[in-house]
Structures are given as structure tokens and as C-alpha cells.
Write an enzyme that holds these catalytic residues in place. Sequence first.
Site, PDB file in Angstrom:
ATOM      1  CG  LEU A  44      -2.026  -1.184   1.434  1.00  0.00           C
ATOM      2  CD1 LEU A  44      -2.916  -0.390   2.091  1.00  0.00           C
ATOM      3  CD2 LEU A  44      -2.790  -1.256  -0.097  1.00  0.00           C
ATOM      4  NE  ARG A 331      -2.985  -6.268  16.436  1.00  0.00           N
ATOM      5  CZ  ARG A 331      -2.915  -5.371  15.143  1.00  0.00           C
ATOM      6  NH1 ARG A 331      -1.821  -5.335  14.476  1.00  0.00           N
ATOM      7  NH2 ARG A 331      -3.985  -5.512  14.430  1.00  0.00           N
TER       8      ARG A 331
HETATM    9  C1  LIG Z   1      -1.398 -11.270   8.164  1.00  0.00           C
HETATM   10  C2  LIG Z   1      -1.062 -10.408   8.323  1.00  0.00           C
HETATM   11  C3  LIG Z   1      -2.342  -9.428   8.405  1.00  0.00           C
HETATM   12  C4  LIG Z   1      -2.670  -7.877   8.493  1.00  0.00           C
HETATM   13  N1  LIG Z   1      -3.529  -7.419   9.123  1.00  0.00           N
HETATM   14  C5  LIG Z   1      -3.470  -5.959   9.418  1.00  0.00           C
HETATM   15  C6  LIG Z   1      -4.924  -4.999   9.040  1.00  0.00           C
HETATM   16  O1  LIG Z   1      -6.073  -5.685   9.460  1.00  0.00           O
HETATM   17  N2  LIG Z   1      -4.439  -3.843   9.032  1.00  0.00           N
HETATM   18  C7  LIG Z   1      -3.690  -3.370   9.172  1.00  0.00           C
HETATM   19  O2  LIG Z   1      -3.910  -1.928   9.495  1.00  0.00           O
HETATM   20  N3  LIG Z   1      -2.334  -3.495   9.074  1.00  0.00           N
HETATM   21  C8  LIG Z   1      -2.615  -4.593   9.038  1.00  0.00           C
HETATM   22  N4  LIG Z   1      -1.034  -5.840   8.942  1.00  0.00           N
HETATM   23  C9  LIG Z   1      -0.158  -4.747   8.867  1.00  0.00           C
HETATM   24  C10 LIG Z   1       0.537  -4.609   7.182  1.00  0.00           C
HETATM   25  O3  LIG Z   1      -0.245  -5.506   6.448  1.00  0.00           O
HETATM   26  C11 LIG Z   1       1.157  -4.246   6.844  1.00  0.00           C
HETATM   27  O4  LIG Z   1       2.332  -3.164   7.983  1.00  0.00           O
HETATM   28  C12 LIG Z   1       1.608  -2.600   5.519  1.00  0.00           C
HETATM   29  O5  LIG Z   1       1.142  -3.816   4.412  1.00  0.00           O
HETATM   30  C13 LIG Z   1       2.303  -2.841   5.196  1.00  0.00           C
HETATM   31  O6  LIG Z   1       2.765  -2.346   3.680  1.00  0.00           O
HETATM   32  P1  LIG Z   1       4.043  -1.572   3.376  1.00  0.00           P
HETATM   33  O7  LIG Z   1       3.815  -0.827   2.048  1.00  0.00           O
HETATM   34  O8  LIG Z   1       4.536  -1.136   3.860  1.00  0.00           O
HETATM   35  O9  LIG Z   1       4.906  -3.241   2.202  1.00  0.00           O
HETATM   36  P2  LIG Z   1       4.779  -4.485   2.393  1.00  0.00           P
HETATM   37  O10 LIG Z   1       3.571  -4.858   1.396  1.00  0.00           O
HETATM   38  O11 LIG Z   1       5.324  -5.190   3.055  1.00  0.00           O
HETATM   39  O12 LIG Z   1       5.373  -4.303   1.298  1.00  0.00           O
HETATM   40  C14 LIG Z   1       6.984  -4.299   0.446  1.00  0.00           C
HETATM   41  C15 LIG Z   1       6.798  -4.504  -0.500  1.00  0.00           C
HETATM   42  O13 LIG Z   1       8.562  -4.016  -0.922  1.00  0.00           O
HETATM   43  C16 LIG Z   1       9.059  -5.429  -1.787  1.00  0.00           C
HETATM   44  N5  LIG Z   1      10.438  -5.329  -1.464  1.00  0.00           N
HETATM   45  C17 LIG Z   1      10.988  -6.102   0.137  1.00  0.00           C
HETATM   46  N6  LIG Z   1      12.181  -5.805   0.038  1.00  0.00           N
HETATM   47  C18 LIG Z   1      12.078  -5.763  -1.307  1.00  0.00           C
HETATM   48  C19 LIG Z   1      13.800  -5.607  -2.547  1.00  0.00           C
HETATM   49  N7  LIG Z   1      14.912  -6.229  -1.531  1.00  0.00           N
HETATM   50  N8  LIG Z   1      13.365  -5.463  -3.196  1.00  0.00           N
HETATM   51  C20 LIG Z   1      12.961  -5.424  -4.157  1.00  0.00           C
HETATM   52  N9  LIG Z   1      11.440  -5.257  -3.752  1.00  0.00           N
HETATM   53  C21 LIG Z   1      11.552  -5.374  -2.458  1.00  0.00           C
HETATM   54  C22 LIG Z   1       8.031  -6.452  -1.832  1.00  0.00           C
HETATM   55  O14 LIG Z   1       8.197  -6.753  -2.711  1.00  0.00           O
HETATM   56  C23 LIG Z   1       6.794  -5.602  -1.402  1.00  0.00           C
HETATM   57  O15 LIG Z   1       6.077  -5.344  -2.888  1.00  0.00           O
HETATM   58  C24 LIG Z   1      -0.943  -6.806   8.908  1.00  0.00           C
HETATM   59  C25 LIG Z   1      -0.149  -8.147   8.311  1.00  0.00           C
HETATM   60  C26 LIG Z   1       0.324  -9.624   8.623  1.00  0.00           C
HETATM   61  C27 LIG Z   1       1.116 -10.115   8.012  1.00  0.00           C
END
Ligand SMILES: Cc1cc2nc3c(=O)[nH]c(=O)nc-3n(C[C@H](O)[C@H](O)[C@H](O)COP(=O)(O)OP(=O)(O)OC[C@H]3O[C@@H](n4cnc5c(N)ncnc54)[C@H](O)[C@@H]3O)c2cc1C
Length: 639
Positions: A44, A331
Site C-alpha cells: 500500500l 496486542r
Molecule cells: C497477516 C497480516 C495481517 C495484517 N492485517 C492488518 C490489518 O488488518 N490492518 C492493518 O492496518 N495492518 C495489518 N497488517 C500489517 C500490514 O499489512 C502491513 O504493515 C502493511 O501492509 C505494510 O505495507 P508496506 O507497503 O509497508 O509493505 P508491504 O506490503 O510488506 O510491501 C513490501 C514491498 O517491498 C518489496 N520489497 C521488499 N524488499 C525488496 C527488495 N530488496 N527489492 C525489491 N522489492 C522489495 C516487496 O516486493 C513488496 O512489494 C497485517 C499484517 C499481516 C502479516
Amino acid sequence: MGKLISKIPDGPLASKWTKYKASVKLVNPANKKKLEIIVIGTGLSGAGASSALGELGYSVKTFCYQDSPRRAHSVAAQGGINAAKNYQNDGDSTYRLFYDMIKGGDFRAREANVYRAAEVSNQVIDHFTALGVPFARDYGGTLDTRSFGGVQVSRTFYSKGQTGQQCLLGVYSSLNRQIKKGNVTMYPRREMLDLVLVDDKARGIIARNLLTGEIERHAAHAVVLATGGYGTIYFLSTLAVNSNASAAWKAHKKGAFFANPSFVQIHPTCVPQLNEFQSKLTLMSESLRNDGRVWVPKTKGDSRPANDIPEEERDYFLERRYPAFGNLVPRDVASRATKERCDAGFGIGDTGLAVNLDFRDSIKKQGKKAIENKYGNLFDMYKTITGIDSYEEPMRIYPAGHYTMGGLWVDYELMTTIPGLYAIGESNFSDHGANRLGASSLMQASGDGYFILPNTISNYLADEIRVPKISTNKPEFAEAEKTVIERLNKFISIKGRQTAASFHKRLGKIMWDYCGMVRNEEGLKKAQVLINDLREEFWKDLNIPGEYTELNQELEKAGRVADYFELAELLVTDALDRNESCGAHFREEYQTPEGEALRNDEKFAYVAAWEYTGEGKPHILHKEELKFEEVEMKVRSYK
Ligand SMILES: Cc1cc2nc3c(=O)[nH]c(=O)nc-3n(C[C@H](O)[C@H](O)[C@H](O)COP(=O)(O)OP(=O)(O)OC[C@H]3O[C@@H](n4cnc5c(N)ncnc54)[C@H](O)[C@@H]3O)c2cc1C
């Protein structure tokens, strides 16, 4: 580099962001196209940032290691996303959401950033609704909400138990629009293996094409990390098995400070580990605690089926200990209370490491259909894994590693200590202090990506408009590429006997046993020795078949585990250094007589930002003092 300047705007908390946006430097539309931005990550935060920056007219290059951006880990989020809309008229407001987050994080987050996250939350919901995210609606057609832990209002917007998936599909469609328009170039199946600095500024990356093994150089005027959290350092966690910290760690080694690494959230409601061969654990969303009641038998070792245990012989321990919040305590509190009951011998099942999450009363009151409408897919998922129908008998749950509040240190503009390098979403440390409240991560990640970074990055890029396209022929790119290839070859040349995953599993167990839900000085010192020994064994006995010039998933794992060894050392150092308990960081030596976390505000009201100083050398600790002007630092109570 080397200094912590948080760049918090002056003025009253509630007007800082408005004032900032009104005075920030802008980039003329004609110049935007000439400025290139690399975004790593398509969750996101990353996909949101890429679409917003593309829409603004910048030239964006976006990377992820999955085959499609829509498989980023955000897809797994279940329960919901917070916003201070106050549709329920239950007393919610931006201030209350801010206060709940500050208190939930046990007063270890920066006020100005948290307030802004709360402020932007309403825009996030409006935006997702406009993108067509199918949030649940009530009978009158208004967006519905439910409650999450640590709050007394209902502010969590949701799409059954698939909120992350639905939001990510919305973000993915806006990303695709920008790809089609030519504003964003998408590079899937690429792994960033190093950050390239030119004249101390972030100017590009070295990536590996995971399908062909080709090593690529990519340049830009600024780099944004949106690479998620490092919960898989515990091996078993609720995260996708491929989630990792390598991008953030590489940036750290190039000068980005790493903040509060020991602030790791252990989620109370996961499907308990079934056997030694599992590679991940499954979350049962916190939203279930709206209607599910957590209990254990009052008698130790009571092995009767849950439904045969009468009401008076059940201990609803969260309701008993925390009457004001009951099953909806945060939590960290719920996880520790669960551990306490299981350690005391009241846990259920063969291992004794589980408690009941019971929907009997809610089903009686609301009917099965109502419960199915809210959580149907979670009940299905639980049944698929365990064979148990939770409409008929309670789920069994136990805590597991879940979310990392720690991450790269960023200032108010979300820039790290490396000029031109930004960190957004879970990869930064910014908004959740020592404990994150449920449903506030999707909110933060989307807010960072769509609404905050696109405003703050112009303050930096406005001074870059005279910098021509960065060439990847610069010696800094060649040097970084050489280091990357040497390291890949080093893994392959060890020719030992053990797989990267087997090392990861052993590292995870050390972390869970000594630096998990509870920590103490003796255990942490033991962990330091164990991690160091295991790391030495890794570099002597790792086995990686094949070459780096081809598809090689074992090699991918090795790089990530090698980085985890280094991060694990820092995580333990940070936990040892913080001689207090706060939020999820529970040091057994520092607790109240009732077993609650005992903070030490006089000595530890700071963000611990660690500076890398070189291979084998100790990190340097920098402290960002936390000043609370709007809230009073109180003992956190949910009683
Ligand atoms: C099972 C579960 C349920 C959850 N439910 C909730 C909820 O209901 N509500 C809430 O608020 N939060 C929830 N969370 C937490 C939340 O989902 C995450 O904190 C959030 O989606 C993280 O988003 P982000 O964009 O930071 O990273 P992510 O969605 O983790 O995306 C990381 C991105 O980085 C890329 N990437 C990483 N390293 C590299 C690299 N070296 N080279 C190239 N690409 C790379 C990956 O390919 C990916 O596209 C939940 C988490 C889990 C595990």
C-alpha cells in the site's frame, strides 16, 4: 549525515501539516518529468507512492520481488483500516485517534508524525472509496466500522477479513493507470541488493533480476524504500515467508540510521504452531476480538472439550484483568496475558500453548449469519488449517511475531539520514512507538504513500532540478555492483552442508526464545553469543547450489538470512540498551507488581537511532529526545 534533525514544523500540533504543505518548496510541472524517482515496493505504501508521484508527473521506476505488484505483502492484511471519520458519532476525532496511537505506542513515538497520520486517515478512506474498494456498508448504505484493540470507539473500516487485499487491488489499479500512461515503469521480479550513493546522496540501486540472475544498475534523483517489515526475523511469523529486511539493511549500512529495532509486535491471535516443519504461522485477525471471548479453564490441565466446560469454570482472563477494554486490550497486553496463563499451566491442547477464542455468546446474540458476514473467510481459513468449525467450537490461538514498529529512522518529511533516501510504510519507524494499534498500519502505509511523501519529496527535489539524468556509468555504480557480485559468489563458494532456511529457522528460535514477547538481561546476553556462533557457522557451512546468473531461490534466501544475522545483533543490542519496559518491549526486570510494563520516562523517552560504523564494529547510538507538548505521559492503563 550523522545528525538527527527531525524537521518538525513550528506551530500548534493541529496546524503543522497544513502549514508545512502551504510553505513547502514545489517543483514546476515541466521539471517533474525530468526528475526520476525509484520506489522499491508495491504494498500500500509503495504502490500508493508510485501512483501519486506518477500522477504528479514525475518519472517513476518501481520495483518488487514478486511476479506482480499485487502480491506485495499488504495483500495479507485482514481486519481493517482506521480513520477518524466518526461515522458512528461515538466521540471519535483526529485528536482521539492521535491520542490512542500515542498512548498505544506507550509514549515512544513522535507527536507531530502521529498527529499527521491521524489527520490524513480520512483522506485515505475517501480515496479508497473513490478507487472502488468495497468496504463493508451498513443497512443504510453508509460505510460500516468495527472496533480494534486499545480503543473505545468504532473506527475500523473493513472488507470482511480481506481488507488488505481489497485495498491493494484499488492501489494496484491506480498504479496500472500510471504504468499505462508511461509515468511509471514497473520492474517486477527484481530484488534491490544495494543502494548507490553519489556525493553522499541516494542516486540509485543495484538490483538482481530474479528470473535471469542479471545484475542491473538503476539511477534516479531520489530513492524511496517501501519495503515492509522484518517480522520474519523470527522465522515463524504471520508474514509471507519471503518478507525480509535486506533493502532497509543495505541502506543502513550505507548511512541510514536504524531506529528502535527491538520494538517488535507479537500478535495475540494466531493459529498455534502445529509441528516443527512449519514455515509460517497464520494470523486470525484482531477484529475477531470484537465478538470472540478469550478464555482458559479455571482448573490447570482441564482437558475436557471446550464446549463441555461450564461457564463458571471458565476464566475470561482479559475481561477479568482489564474490565475497561476487556477482549479489546492492545496486542502487547493481550499477548503477555496469554503467555502468563499458559506459563502458569492453564493453556489448552497438547502443548498447553493455546487459549480459546470463543464465539458462542456472539452467535447466540447476533445469529450465525451476522458472524459469517463479518468474518466468514477467517472462519473458513481456520477450518482449512485445523479442521475445526469455529461456529461450533472455539478457535485455539497463541501469540506469534507479526509487525515491526522499528525501522529506518526518518524525519518529518520521511527522509532517512541519507539525503534523497526516503522510507515509508512499515519500513520506517515513525508512527507506532513501542506498540502498534490494530488497523493503523494500512492507514499509515497508505497515508505515507498517497498523501505525505508526494508532498514532502518536492522539498528535496526542488533543489535537484538542475541535476541532469544520473548516469549509471558513474564509478559509484560500478563499485556497488562489484561488491554485490562478490557477495553473491561468496555465498556460492562456501559449499557447505546446510541450507539457508535451516539457519534461518535456528536464528528465529534464538530470537523468539530470548528476544520475543519478554526479554531479560541474562537471556539477551546469551542471545548475543548464540547469534554470533550461528553466524560464524553460516559463513562456514552454507550450501547454495547453482550460480547467481540464473534463477536461484536458495541464493535469494541466503542473502536475506545473512542480513538477518546482522539485524538480529542490533535488535538484541537495542533491547539490552533499553532498561525499561514499554509497549511490546517487555523487560522482565522492569514490571509493576501486577506484571504490567514499567516505563522509565526520565531515561528512555527517546527514539534510539543506531548508526552503522563498519563490519565488526559497534553501532553508535543517537537519541532523538521525544517531547510531548500535547499529551501528558501517563501510565498506560486499560483497566
Ligand atoms: C497477516 C497480516 C495481517 C495484517 N492485517 C492488518 C490489518 O488488518 N490492518 C492493518 O492496518 N495492518 C495489518 N497488517 C500489517 C500490514 O499489512 C502491513 O504493515 C502493511 O501492509 C505494510 O505495507 P508496506 O507497503 O509497508 O509493505 P508491504 O506490503 O510488506 O510491501 C513490501 C514491498 O517491498 C518489496 N520489497 C521488499 N524488499 C525488496 C527488495 N530488496 N527489492 C525489491 N522489492 C522489495 C516487496 O516486493 C513488496 O512489494 C497485517 C499484517 C499481516 C502479516
